[in-house]
Design an enzyme around this catalytic site. Structure first.
Site, PDB file in Angstrom:
ATOM      1  N   ARG A 198       0.837  -1.213   0.000  1.00  0.00           N
ATOM      2  CA  ARG A 198       0.000   0.000   0.000  1.00  0.00           C
ATOM      3  C   ARG A 198       0.872   1.264   0.000  1.00  0.00           C
ATOM      4  O   ARG A 198       0.482   2.269  -0.605  1.00  0.00           O
ATOM      5  CB  ARG A 198      -0.902  -0.026   1.233  1.00  0.00           C
ATOM      6  CG  ARG A 198      -2.045   0.997   1.206  1.00  0.00           C
ATOM      7  CD  ARG A 198      -2.955   0.823   2.410  1.00  0.00           C
ATOM      8  NE  ARG A 198      -4.175   1.614   2.329  1.00  0.00           N
ATOM      9  CZ  ARG A 198      -4.526   2.560   3.209  1.00  0.00           C
ATOM     10  NH1 ARG A 198      -3.739   2.843   4.229  1.00  0.00           N
ATOM     11  NH2 ARG A 198      -5.663   3.223   3.082  1.00  0.00           N
TER      12      ARG A 198
ATOM     13  N   ILE B 247      -7.603   6.861  -1.061  1.00  0.00           N
ATOM     14  CA  ILE B 247      -7.364   5.419  -1.042  1.00  0.00           C
ATOM     15  C   ILE B 247      -8.151   4.913   0.154  1.00  0.00           C
ATOM     16  O   ILE B 247      -8.125   5.493   1.231  1.00  0.00           O
ATOM     17  CB  ILE B 247      -5.854   5.094  -0.928  1.00  0.00           C
ATOM     18  CG1 ILE B 247      -5.618   3.597  -0.905  1.00  0.00           C
ATOM     19  CG2 ILE B 247      -5.233   5.735   0.303  1.00  0.00           C
ATOM     20  CD1 ILE B 247      -4.127   3.216  -0.985  1.00  0.00           C
ATOM     21  N   SER B 248      -8.901   3.832  -0.062  1.00  0.00           N
ATOM     22  CA  SER B 248      -9.868   3.416   0.957  1.00  0.00           C
ATOM     23  C   SER B 248      -9.213   2.810   2.192  1.00  0.00           C
ATOM     24  O   SER B 248      -8.080   2.327   2.159  1.00  0.00           O
ATOM     25  CB  SER B 248     -10.836   2.394   0.357  1.00  0.00           C
ATOM     26  OG  SER B 248     -11.605   2.990  -0.649  1.00  0.00           O
ATOM     27  N   GLN B 249      -9.987   2.817   3.245  1.00  0.00           N
ATOM     28  CA  GLN B 249      -9.574   2.151   4.484  1.00  0.00           C
ATOM     29  C   GLN B 249      -9.339   0.671   4.190  1.00  0.00           C
ATOM     30  O   GLN B 249     -10.186   0.017   3.566  1.00  0.00           O
ATOM     31  CB  GLN B 249     -10.692   2.321   5.516  1.00  0.00           C
ATOM     32  CG  GLN B 249     -10.472   1.626   6.818  1.00  0.00           C
ATOM     33  CD  GLN B 249     -11.730   1.602   7.670  1.00  0.00           C
ATOM     34  OE1 GLN B 249     -12.769   2.153   7.299  1.00  0.00           O
ATOM     35  NE2 GLN B 249     -11.646   0.978   8.819  1.00  0.00           N
ATOM     36  N   PRO B 250      -8.218   0.124   4.626  1.00  0.00           N
ATOM     37  CA  PRO B 250      -7.900  -1.276   4.292  1.00  0.00           C
ATOM     38  C   PRO B 250      -8.981  -2.282   4.675  1.00  0.00           C
ATOM     39  O   PRO B 250      -9.269  -3.195   3.910  1.00  0.00           O
ATOM     40  CB  PRO B 250      -6.596  -1.523   5.072  1.00  0.00           C
ATOM     41  CG  PRO B 250      -5.943  -0.189   5.121  1.00  0.00           C
ATOM     42  CD  PRO B 250      -7.062   0.793   5.277  1.00  0.00           C
TER      43      PRO B 250
END
Lengths: 815, 254
Positions: free
Chosen positions: B73, B99-102
């Site tokens: 990431r 970028i989205s939350q994992p």
């Protein structure tokens, strides 16, 4: 410029000048409200009013701190005018540069400092302008009431004037007009003092040019607004602006783009996509698409919407579309062969823009009648009955952002409004509301509870037989019928359910399992759950079961009423544990904390007020004690003065804010209500102040005001409970007439107090300004909270009580 | 042809036909599986073990968890945010996007119930992180991004990292990728007002579509659409989320 002997200053031009300045400041206040409505949300009214009041109070304290030595100086006047005028565009640019986005506050509490800084910056023009007004009065203390009265009058006229300008200029341009107007306050001043007029005219002209040069042209919009997103698309060439219109009710814009794909909650089974469309925005939020279609075939996707359920069930011939914008609902009515389609839309600017953006064809159809009136007025005054009445505005996408919209009045979504609509139905008629889904279930539960309460008010014994609620994965439709739904309706529903993948949380004769067939929802134990069905059954059960349901649900879903018309108020303190459980560590972002923004403004106002109003007074007092070698304590008289002015500040603003909410219900528009109420109060209070030259503080005056406000309270209660058998327009007129004498008299106590203090207790003057300003600021936000949680009537009642308290503190001031 | 030769011929044919219909993952796809990265492996392991595994609802597919441990990431975000790369938070990547939350990436991937060889369409490439996670499970990943600068940037970064099987295109994701239909799975990574009908049409029977549905700044729900074998559609409203665009400030995503 040197100080001039005050006997050389002509009072009349000075009065005109200060009247002009006062008008400019009130115009600025209303312009800021308009700007904030576009850049954020309209209930920044409370912030704008608080800021103006803080500025007013701060200037008074500042003047007193200057002491006697400058009380006769004209020099301060010359400086204050261009300083105030230039500060308007500069400050606004500064605030825009801060990029305050209140929606992010719940994510990053550190942003509170930016909010506070923005408030301080916005205060500057008000401080400078109010400083000018205060200094004018100090130049002629013997003419203080005349000058103060003329200032109030000017304020009223300024408010009225800028409201007219709202029809023709963009919100950000209004600020330029205010700045130029403030500059022009210097012109009469040139004719009332001696000295080099050319230089002074030169300064004014130079200031005006500078204002024009630095005036902001572009209004920054918060990221959460649709306008921000569309501007990005315009920048990259994927969208184009079509047109715009302005009015006191809002700024309206339309855009076209191939990337617009609104389907109005159409079912997943729709075989076609939405047609090409333009979008119409109201104060930066999408309110409606406009389908760019030429014939009914192109509108076929509308047969897959939830609204189609109403048409399929009753095949209405006459339809009333309330607050319709864009023509889409009209296309659906045409698709279902309605012969009479009435579009009710108050805002002419919106209709013009919709026509310009592609709705002209459908609006000019022979079967379509357009009524330019408030939808609530329409429901209460029309003699016609309809087969279908549909609240189109309830499904606006923007309405789903409940957090900040929690403070928005909704005259069409109250029990009384639903009752009025049901009364206008034909025997087989349907009343329809469609809203998007939320998690946990919220808006549609409230729509259903509102419908149930409305049916009960109409004396219907079994409301459940007159109600249907259906939903797909996006939205729910609530249908109310005058006659009970029958077997034929049930069969149609079951057929439609299969075709459109509809779950049926409630319909008479349909089992509960029908509420969880197509869009599956699970509870925390992994069991299938139909929240909407559970809610419907609990509310319809009535009595204790209903009460327990309202108490246990995480959201506030009891219906809104005219006295407390805030449909989007969903916040419940007791619901926080459940919200925390549902959303985990990010629960705060989803707890609908909108009303707490008002608490934030309240706290901010208190903190800033203490900082800029009270603390300077305290330091001034200490300096005086030290200078005069006095004992360091306040007298009983001083303390009573503070209580007196505190109640005065609370009382005036409470009544004014209550009036703003009341007229918002009557007119259906908060910004216009604020503009006219603020202007009228200032105008009438100004006249009241001008006509009263006495320095005697008579308790009878405040008691009279208290009584008149109490009459307003009674009148309002009679109005909302429907015991006044008169039309809407008459009610509006009567409420205005009831408020006129009280607002006239409300302009007298404070100037009288200032005159009294000027003669008997000069040291008390800065405290009077400061405490009155602080309490006014608290009342501005506090009254909105009272209205949201307790009702508008309580605001009037409190105003009456506060004025009564004023009357009981007067005698002690005299002693 | 004698009986034995006939049998051999039939058997060979059957074998050839069987191979051609065999599980797609038996066939070699150039550039897949993607390379492994040792850099900051411990951070990725911590992210999965400490934040994703204990999170509720649980991630069922072990392959998703493995994918989350593999994708770097920190190589897909602006370098000045690298220190925050393995926090369970969304991060800004420019152009008002994130970028989205994992955890959400893992959850949405898990909902797709991917098999190796499945063809998956992603709407909203963004940083390319979600596409990379998908590409750890299946090579056939197609991704569309509306912001041209982001599309170019993601394509380059993914190629540099060795995710060569991901195809990135700039365009309106609403229309899907009709040339490559049907898809076994479709994932939409930006909040949407509804499920775009073209995507439903491009979904294979038996396929799944996962999308956050709701207004731009209100609470959304992750909805999974399944196209059943009889062609009927069913939706499931799952996790409430809040996909919030950032403006250069770190925000939190439910």
């Amino acid at each position: 410029m040197t100080g001039k002997n005050r006997t050389q200053i002509n009072t009349i031009p000075l009065a005109i000048s200060s009247s002009w300045m006062a008008g400019g400041l009130v115009a600025l206040e209303l312009s800021l409200i308009r700007c904030f409505s576009v850049s954020h949300h309209h209930h920044f009214t409370a912030l704008a009013i608080s800021t103006a009041l803080l500025g007013w109070g701060c200037s008074g304290t500042l003047l007193q701190m200057m002491g006697r030595r400058d009380s006769r100086s004209v020099g301060w006047l010359w400086g204050a005018i261009p300083a105030c005028a230039l500060s308007i565009p500069l400050v606004f640019r500064g605030v825009q540069a801060l990029q305050v986005d209140l929606e992010f506050l719940i994510y990053r509490p550190q942003l509170i400092y930016q909010v506070w800084l923005a408030g301080i910056l916005l205060m500057i023009p008000f401080v400078l302008g109010s400083f000018f007004l205060g200094q004018v009065i100090r130049l002629h203390t013997d003419q203080a009431s005349f000058l103060y009265g003329s200032q109030l009058l000017g304020g009223g006229l300024g408010g009225a004037g800028i409201t007219i300008c709202m029809w023709h200029f963009s919100p950000v341009r209004l600020l330029t007009i205010c700045a130029l107007g403030v500059c022009m306050a210097g012109i009469p001043l040139c004719f009332c003092v001696g000295g080099p007029r050319k230089r002074w005219f030169g300064i004014l002209a130079g200031s005006m040019l500078m204002i024009w040069w630095i005036a902001p042209f572009h209004l920054r919009v918060a990221e959460y607004k649709d306008l921000a997103k569309i501007r990005e698309l315009v920048k990259q060439g994927d969208a184009k602006p079509i047109g715009y219109r302005y009015s006191p009710r809002g700024s309206f814009m339309s855009f076209s783009s191939d990337l617009f794909h609104t389907t109005l909650f159409a079912s997943l089974t729709a075989p076609m996509g939405p047609p090409d469309q333009t979008w119409i925005l109201w104060d930066g939020e999408l309110i409606s698409p406009v389908f760019l279609i030429e014939n009914l075939d192109e509108a076929s996707i509308l047969r897959y919407t939830l609204e189609q359920v109403a048409y399929a069930m009753r095949a209405p011939n006459s339809v009333a579309l309330l607050d319709e914008t864009g023509g889409v609902a009209v296309w659906l009515a045409k698709l279902n062969a309605c012969q009479r389609i009435v579009v009710v839309q108050q805002e002419k600017a919106l209709r013009e823009l919709a026509s310009q953006s592609g709705a002209e064809k459908i609006y000019s159809d022979n079967e379509v009648t357009i009524l330019s009136m408030n939808s609530r007025h329409f429901l209460e005054t029309t003699k016609d009955s309809f087969d279908l009445i549909y609240v189109v505005s309830a499904q606006a996408p923007a309405a789903g952002i409940s957090s900040l919209l929690a403070l928005r009045e909704t005259p069409l979504l109250t029990v009384e409004a639903f009752e009025a609509a049901i009364n206008r139905l034909t025997p087989q008629g349907l009343f329809l509301v469609v809203r998007g889904l939320q998690t946990p279930a919220r808006d549609n539960v409230k729509v259903l509870s509102t419908a149930v309460h409305a049916l009960e008010r109409l004396g219907i014994d079994h409301p459940g037989n007159h109600l249907v609620q259906v939903r797909n994965y996006l939205a729910a439709a609530t249908l109310v019928s005058r006659e009970p739904f029958g077997d034929r309706d049930r069969l149609i529903l079951e057929t439609l359910a299969e075709k459109l993948l509809l779950d049926i949380p409630w319909a008479p004769g349909i089992p509960p399992q029908a509420g969880m067939q197509y869009d599956l929802r699970w509870d925390e134990k992994g069991q299938l759950q139909d929240e909407y069905g559970i809610a419907a059954r609990a509310i319809l059960a009535g009595g204790e079961q209903r009460r327990k349901f309202y108490a246990a649900w995480p959201w506030f879903v009891a219906p809104a009423r005219d006295d407390c018309p805030f449909f989007y108020r969903f916040f419940r303190l007791a619901g926080w544990p459940q919200i925390k459980k549902i959303y985990g560590r990010h629960w705060m972002q989803n707890a609908e904390l909108g009303p707490l923004l008002l608490v934030l403004f309240l706290v901010q106002g208190l903190f800033t007020g203490i900082l800029v109003l009270i603390l300077p007074c305290w330091f001034l007092q200490r300096r005086r004690w030290k200078t005069h070698g006095q004992e360091k304590s306040w007298t009983r008289k001083s303390l009573m003065t503070w209580i007196h002015v505190g109640f005065l500040g609370l009382a005036y603003m409470t009544v004014e804010m209550g009036a703003i909410h009341a007229f918002t219900i009557l007119w259906g528009d908060p910004v216009q209500a604020a503009a006219w109420v603020v202007s009228s109060f200032l105008l009438l209070s100004g006249l009241g102040g001008l006509s009263h030259r006495s320095a005697t503080l008579h308790p009878g005056l405040s008691r009279m005001i208290s009584l008149l406000v109490f009459v307003t309270f009674l009148f309002w209660m009679a109005m909302i409970h429907g015991t006044l058998p008169i039309s809407s327009s008459s009610r509006t007129l009567l409420l205005a007439l009831v408020l006129i004498p009280s607002s006239f008299l409300m302009g007298r106590p404070f100037p009288a107090l200032l005159r009294s203090l000027g003669r008997s207790d000069q040291e008390g003057l800065p405290w009077a300004w400061g405490i009155n300003g602080l309490m006014s600021v608290l009342a501005a936000s506090g009254t909105v909270l009272v209205s949201v949680f307790a009702g508008i009537s309580v605001a009037f009642l409190l105003g009456s009580i506060f004025y009564m308290a004023v009357s009981f503190t007067i005698p002690r001031v005299r002693s | 042809m004698g009986p034995l030769r006939s049998k051999i011929f039939l058997l060979s044919s059957a074998l050839a036909i069987g191979i051609s219909f065999a599980d797609k993952d038996q066939r070699h796809v150039e550039g897949w599986p993607p390379p492994r990265f040792q850099e900051r492996q411990k951070d990725r392991n911590d992210l999965v073990d400490r934040y994703i595994v204990p999170h509720h609802p649980k991630i069922k597919d072990q392959r998703v968890l493995e994918a989350m441990k593999n994708v770097p990431r920190h190589r897909l975000i602006p370098s000045h945010l690298a220190a925050q790369a393995y926090d369970d938070n969304p991060l800004p990547i420019g152009h008002g996007q994130t970028i989205s939350q994992p955890y959400i990436v893992a959850y949405m991937t898990d909902l797709l119930e991917l098999e190796k060889g499945d063809k998956v369409l992603e709407i909203g490439t963004g940083s390319g992180y979600q596409a990379a996670v998908l590409a750890e499970i299946t090579p056939h990943v197609y991704s569309i991004e509306i912001v041209e600068a982001l599309a170019d940037q993601a394509e380059k970064r993914l190629r540099d990292l060795g995710y060569g099987t991901i195809q990135v295109r700039k365009g309106d994701g609403y229309e899907g990728w009709p040339e490559e239909k049907p898809f076994d799975a479709i994932i939409v990574t930006a909040a949407s007002g509804h499920v775009p009908p073209p995507l439903i049409r491009q979904l294979k029977v038996g396929g799944k579509l996962v999308i956050p549905v709701g207004g731009r700044f209100s609470v959304q729900r992750i909805v999974r659409v399944t196209k059943r074998k009889d062609g009927q559609l069913r939706t499931e409203s799952l996790l409430p989320v809040r996909f919030v665009p950032l403006t250069g400030r770190a925000e939190r995503e439910s």
